[in-house]
Write a protein that holds these residues in place. Structure first.
Motif, mmCIF file in Angstrom:
data_model
loop_
_atom_site.group_PDB
_atom_site.id
_atom_site.type_symbol
_atom_site.label_atom_id
_atom_site.label_comp_id
_atom_site.label_asym_id
_atom_site.label_seq_id
_atom_site.Cartn_x
_atom_site.Cartn_y
_atom_site.Cartn_z
ATOM 1 N N CYS A 311 -11.597 -16.629 1.775
ATOM 2 C CA CYS A 311 -12.382 -17.378 2.224
ATOM 3 C C CYS A 311 -12.608 -18.581 1.297
ATOM 4 O O CYS A 311 -12.938 -19.701 1.585
ATOM 5 N N ASP A 312 -12.777 -18.176 -0.219
ATOM 6 C CA ASP A 312 -13.122 -19.006 -1.126
ATOM 7 C C ASP A 312 -12.027 -19.963 -1.832
ATOM 8 O O ASP A 312 -12.020 -20.483 -2.755
ATOM 9 N N GLY A 313 -10.721 -19.651 -1.062
ATOM 10 C CA GLY A 313 -9.536 -20.476 -1.774
ATOM 11 C C GLY A 313 -9.223 -20.082 -3.075
ATOM 12 O O GLY A 313 -8.577 -20.770 -3.796
ATOM 13 N N ALA A 314 -9.366 -18.573 -3.334
ATOM 14 C CA ALA A 314 -9.019 -18.040 -4.672
ATOM 15 C C ALA A 314 -7.974 -16.957 -4.832
ATOM 16 O O ALA A 314 -8.215 -15.925 -5.474
ATOM 17 N N LEU A 315 -7.176 -17.104 -4.030
ATOM 18 C CA LEU A 315 -6.096 -15.933 -3.881
ATOM 19 C C LEU A 315 -5.099 -16.000 -4.864
ATOM 20 O O LEU A 315 -4.406 -14.908 -5.196
ATOM 21 N N ASP A 316 -5.138 -17.001 -5.842
ATOM 22 C CA ASP A 316 -4.285 -17.146 -7.179
ATOM 23 C C ASP A 316 -4.734 -16.004 -8.072
ATOM 24 O O ASP A 316 -3.938 -15.514 -8.916
ATOM 25 N N GLY A 317 -5.776 -15.355 -7.958
ATOM 26 C CA GLY A 317 -6.575 -14.357 -8.985
ATOM 27 C C GLY A 317 -6.245 -12.754 -8.073
ATOM 28 O O GLY A 317 -6.976 -11.997 -8.620
ATOM 29 N N VAL A 318 -5.617 -12.798 -7.031
ATOM 30 C CA VAL A 318 -5.567 -11.626 -6.318
ATOM 31 C C VAL A 318 -4.351 -10.841 -6.524
ATOM 32 O O VAL A 318 -3.390 -11.494 -6.124
ATOM 33 N N SER A 319 -4.332 -9.638 -6.610
ATOM 34 C CA SER A 319 -3.284 -8.804 -6.671
ATOM 35 C C SER A 319 -3.602 -7.346 -5.785
ATOM 36 O O SER A 319 -4.176 -6.764 -6.460
ATOM 37 N N LEU A 320 -2.906 -7.196 -4.773
ATOM 38 C CA LEU A 320 -3.260 -6.236 -3.980
ATOM 39 C C LEU A 320 -2.452 -4.874 -4.467
ATOM 40 O O LEU A 320 -1.153 -4.969 -4.677
ATOM 41 N N GLN A 321 -3.238 -3.800 -4.374
ATOM 42 C CA GLN A 321 -2.678 -2.494 -4.752
ATOM 43 C C GLN A 321 -2.186 -1.480 -3.618
ATOM 44 O O GLN A 321 -3.243 -1.384 -2.692
ATOM 45 N N TRP A 322 -1.183 -1.017 -3.314
ATOM 46 C CA TRP A 322 -0.900 -0.327 -2.076
ATOM 47 C C TRP A 322 -0.500 1.229 -2.605
ATOM 48 O O TRP A 322 0.131 1.435 -3.480
ATOM 49 N N SER A 323 -0.804 2.216 -1.417
ATOM 50 C CA SER A 323 -0.397 3.564 -1.727
ATOM 51 C C SER A 323 1.141 3.561 -1.391
ATOM 52 O O SER A 323 1.887 2.889 -0.843
ATOM 53 N N ASP A 324 1.848 4.527 -2.170
ATOM 54 C CA ASP A 324 3.197 4.781 -2.045
ATOM 55 C C ASP A 324 3.264 5.579 -0.721
ATOM 56 O O ASP A 324 4.743 5.569 -0.187
ATOM 57 N N ALA A 325 2.360 5.982 -0.147
ATOM 58 C CA ALA A 325 2.331 6.866 0.967
ATOM 59 C C ALA A 325 2.894 5.784 2.240
ATOM 60 O O ALA A 325 2.685 4.912 2.359
ATOM 61 N N ALA A 326 3.457 6.784 3.325
ATOM 62 C CA ALA A 326 3.946 6.279 4.425
ATOM 63 C C ALA A 326 2.857 6.429 5.340
ATOM 64 O O ALA A 326 2.153 7.559 5.457
ATOM 65 N N ALA A 327 2.684 5.691 6.646
ATOM 66 C CA ALA A 327 1.506 5.889 7.670
ATOM 67 C C ALA A 327 2.205 5.695 8.826
ATOM 68 O O ALA A 327 3.063 4.973 9.156
#
Length: 425
Positions: A311-327
């Motif tokens: 929303c703030d136009g600030a995704l350049d500082g975001v790094s998402l972490q994901w589980s190795d699990a499958a769903a």
């Protein structure tokens, strides 16, 4: 901050679970919610189609952030009205939501900005559309231009099927959604779903999934809103994901910005992986349902922080972490779906199903009646399980399904078959 979540389905149950877990969330309210979302916040009887009522509610309750789940409020411009009232809201503007609200809009955007997609024509006259189909031949795809709850696409294997679809759509079978149809070439390949979180200028990947649209095992029967899904989609290799970002997502963001309608929110690309590379089938302007139910259980990062950054136009500082699990999630639907269904049948055994390790039962179309849970829609439950592999997640999900006592419901028994076959190979 106090957060308001808009929506009532399985997607919103999954969103409520993740939003409420954020340290940034002081209080979560859900409008209108369902018995499942009530586990994570407070359901409120609010007419979300009345934008003034939503704005007034936000002011009274001190809402600092609104997350809009379904497509209809986005296409109706709820985010525009909230922002106009000074209330931060996650989701695209009315103009940007045309990427889902109008298939013709999206196809024209693809043509203008060189985004790979199937060849197409637009029609408002049934006879002209049928004449085009005769000249083009089958198989061919007929799509209603507007929102049709996942039921506005017919893959016609013959001219007769295409003609019936054209007559149904333009003849009013889907209401205003079918007043214009898009007829496009049939693409051969495997379907997959790619999600991106967008801030108007930038986008970052937000996971992959594969769903099952046909109602019966073996991909038989009519299309539905989705009978199950799994994540991640191994077919979308890191190389293919980079190509999707480069050839489809980023040109779309650039094109929308050039048109004066920058896209902020989740961009959900339905893809066909052809021999020539990934091609866009269609866009959704929000998280998928039931894909959210397999994406969010794998997300380790703070969802609220990520959505606020967009929303703030600030995704350049975001790094998402994901589980190795499958769903993997299995949709339990009322008998008769995607046609007419009877409401009010009792569902038992939910506690027994959720007692299994790594199982979450998301409510999609249920109603609370005292201590009883009743079916109150077409797609009623999303039985979700995690595992080290899709095969393990599938086994756990069906173990949970088998503990649910609901004779009036049904499900597919082959969700995840492509991934299971790959894991066995």
């Amino acid at each position: 901050m106090n957060i308001l979540l808009i929506g009532s389905g399985g997607r919103e149950h999954a969103l409520a679970r993740s939003l409420s877990a954020s340290p940034l969330c002081s209080k979560l309210l859900i409008a209108p919610g369902n018995p499942g979302t009530a586990q994570y916040g407070t359901n409120v009887a609010l007419d979300v189609a009345d934008h003034r009522a939503v704005i007034d509610f936000c002011r009274v309750m001190g809402i600092g952030f609104v997350v809009v789940g379904p497509e209809a409020p986005l296409v109706a411009g709820l985010v525009d009205d909230l922002k106009g009232a000074g209330i931060k809201a996650f989701g695209p503007s009315r103009a940007a939501a045309q990427l889902e609200g109008s298939k013709a809009f999206t196809k024209d955007l693809c043509a203008e900005f060189g985004i790979p997609t199937a060849a197409y024509r637009r029609f408002t006259d049934a006879e002209a559309a049928k004449a085009y189909v005769r000249s083009y031949g089958a198989p061919i795809v007929v799509k209603a231009d507007g929102l049709a709850a996942g039921k506005g696409v017919v893959v016609a294997l013959s001219f007769e099927e295409a003609e019936a679809a054209i007559d149904m759509m333009i003849g009013g079978g889907l209401g205003a959604a079918g007043a214009e149809v898009v007829i496009e070439a049939f693409l051969e390949g495997e379907e997959a779903s790619f999600f991106a979180l967008c801030d108007g200028t930038r986008a970052i990947p937000f996971g992959t999934a594969q769903d099952h649209k046909r109602v019966f095992d073996g991909d038989e029967g009519p299309n539905t809103g989705g009978m199950g899904a799994y994540s991640p989609a191994a077919v979308l290799t890191p190389e293919l994901q980079a190509r999707v970002m480069r050839e489809i997502i980023e040109p779309t963001l650039a094109g929308m910005k050039a048109r004066g309608m920058p896209y902020t929110g989740i961009l959900y690309a339905g893809l066909m992986l052809t021999k020539a590379g990934p091609q866009l089938i269609e866009y959704n302007a929000r998280l998928g349902d039931p894909e959210t139910q397999v994406l969010l259980p794998r997300l380790r990062s703070d969802l609220v922080a990520a959505l606020l950054a967009a929303c703030d136009g600030a995704l350049d500082g975001v790094s998402l972490q994901w589980s190795d699990a499958a769903a993997l999630t299995v949709v339990m639907a009322a008998k008769g779906y995607p046609g007419a269904v009877e409401k009010g049948s009792e569902i038992r055994g939910l506690a027994q199903a959720e007692a299994l390790n790594d199982v979450i039962v998301f409510h999609a179309g249920t109603k609370q009646d005292g201590d009883r849970i009743l079916a109150h829609g077409g797609r009623v439950l999303n039985v979700t399980a995690l595992g080290s592999t899709i095969t393990e997640a599938q086994r756990r999900a069906y173990d949970a399904v088998d503990r649910i006592d609901w004779p009036e419901g049904f499900c597919r028994r082959d969700i995840g078959w492509r991934a299971v076959e790959r894991e066995r190979a």
